[in-house]
Motif scaffolding. Structure first.
Motif, PDB file in Angstrom:
ATOM      1  N   ARG A 255      -3.788  -6.766  -2.998  1.00  0.00           N
ATOM      2  CA  ARG A 255      -4.156  -7.490  -2.032  1.00  0.00           C
ATOM      3  C   ARG A 255      -3.409  -8.892  -1.646  1.00  0.00           C
ATOM      4  NH1 ARG A 255      -9.046  -8.043  -3.867  1.00  0.00           N
ATOM      5  NH2 ARG A 255      -8.594 -10.086  -4.857  1.00  0.00           N
ATOM      6  N   ASP A 256      -3.052  -9.421  -2.732  1.00  0.00           N
ATOM      7  CA  ASP A 256      -2.393 -10.652  -2.806  1.00  0.00           C
ATOM      8  C   ASP A 256      -0.986 -10.514  -2.257  1.00  0.00           C
ATOM      9  OD1 ASP A 256      -4.687 -11.806  -3.916  1.00  0.00           O
ATOM     10  OD2 ASP A 256      -3.769 -12.085  -5.944  1.00  0.00           O
ATOM     11  N   VAL A 257      -0.371  -9.470  -2.638  1.00  0.00           N
ATOM     12  CA  VAL A 257       1.014  -9.097  -2.226  1.00  0.00           C
ATOM     13  C   VAL A 257       1.203  -8.285  -1.080  1.00  0.00           C
ATOM     14  CG1 VAL A 257       1.803  -9.675  -4.596  1.00  0.00           C
ATOM     15  CG2 VAL A 257       1.549  -7.111  -3.681  1.00  0.00           C
ATOM     16  N   GLY A 258      -0.069  -7.814  -0.548  1.00  0.00           N
ATOM     17  CA  GLY A 258       0.116  -6.994   0.717  1.00  0.00           C
ATOM     18  C   GLY A 258       0.740  -5.651   0.755  1.00  0.00           C
TER      19      GLY A 258
ATOM     20  N   LYS B 239       8.217  -6.977  -0.630  1.00  0.00           N
ATOM     21  CA  LYS B 239       7.008  -7.658  -0.538  1.00  0.00           C
ATOM     22  C   LYS B 239       6.185  -7.949  -2.101  1.00  0.00           C
ATOM     23  CE  LYS B 239       5.274  -5.296   3.493  1.00  0.00           C
ATOM     24  NZ  LYS B 239       4.177  -4.342   3.953  1.00  0.00           N
ATOM     25  N   LEU B 240       6.794  -7.124  -3.034  1.00  0.00           N
ATOM     26  CA  LEU B 240       6.194  -7.480  -4.387  1.00  0.00           C
ATOM     27  C   LEU B 240       7.018  -8.546  -4.821  1.00  0.00           C
ATOM     28  CD1 LEU B 240       6.224  -3.683  -5.734  1.00  0.00           C
ATOM     29  CD2 LEU B 240       4.095  -5.010  -5.284  1.00  0.00           C
TER      30      LEU B 240
ATOM     31  N   ARG C 225       8.543 -11.152  -3.431  1.00  0.00           N
ATOM     32  CA  ARG C 225       7.922 -12.339  -2.668  1.00  0.00           C
ATOM     33  C   ARG C 225       6.551 -12.503  -3.101  1.00  0.00           C
ATOM     34  NH1 ARG C 225       9.180 -11.703   3.214  1.00  0.00           N
ATOM     35  NH2 ARG C 225      11.206 -12.045   2.406  1.00  0.00           N
ATOM     36  N   GLY C 226       5.750 -11.522  -2.942  1.00  0.00           N
ATOM     37  CA  GLY C 226       4.280 -11.996  -3.204  1.00  0.00           C
ATOM     38  C   GLY C 226       4.020 -12.448  -4.799  1.00  0.00           C
TER      39      GLY C 226
END
Length: 67
Positions: A23-26, A49-50, A52-53
């Motif tokens: 949820r936090d990383v999208g 995404k991982l 960056r998140g």
């Protein structure tokens, strides 16, 4: 390299649950679960995404190649 990437993702998740981290990383939690279990490879968008998140480099560096 894929296994090290999965281990790096696990380390980045830490004490959090996979669902909370996803949820936090999208990224969908099933995607992260399959990646950690070695059942799938992430695409470049998921890797980005991982990283960056989580705010860390997850992809392992290139191994030394003998000349």
């Amino acid at each position: 390299m894929a296994r090290q990437f999965a281990l790096n993702v696990e380390a980045a998740i830490g004490e959090s649950s996979v669902r909370a981290a996803a949820r936090d990383v999208g990224v969908d939690h099933a995607t992260i679960g399959a990646l950690i279990a070695g059942k799938s490879w992430p695409d470049l968008t998921t890797i980005a995404k991982l990283e960056r998140g989580f705010g860390v480099n997850l992809w392992p560096g290139l191994p030394d190649v003998p000349e």
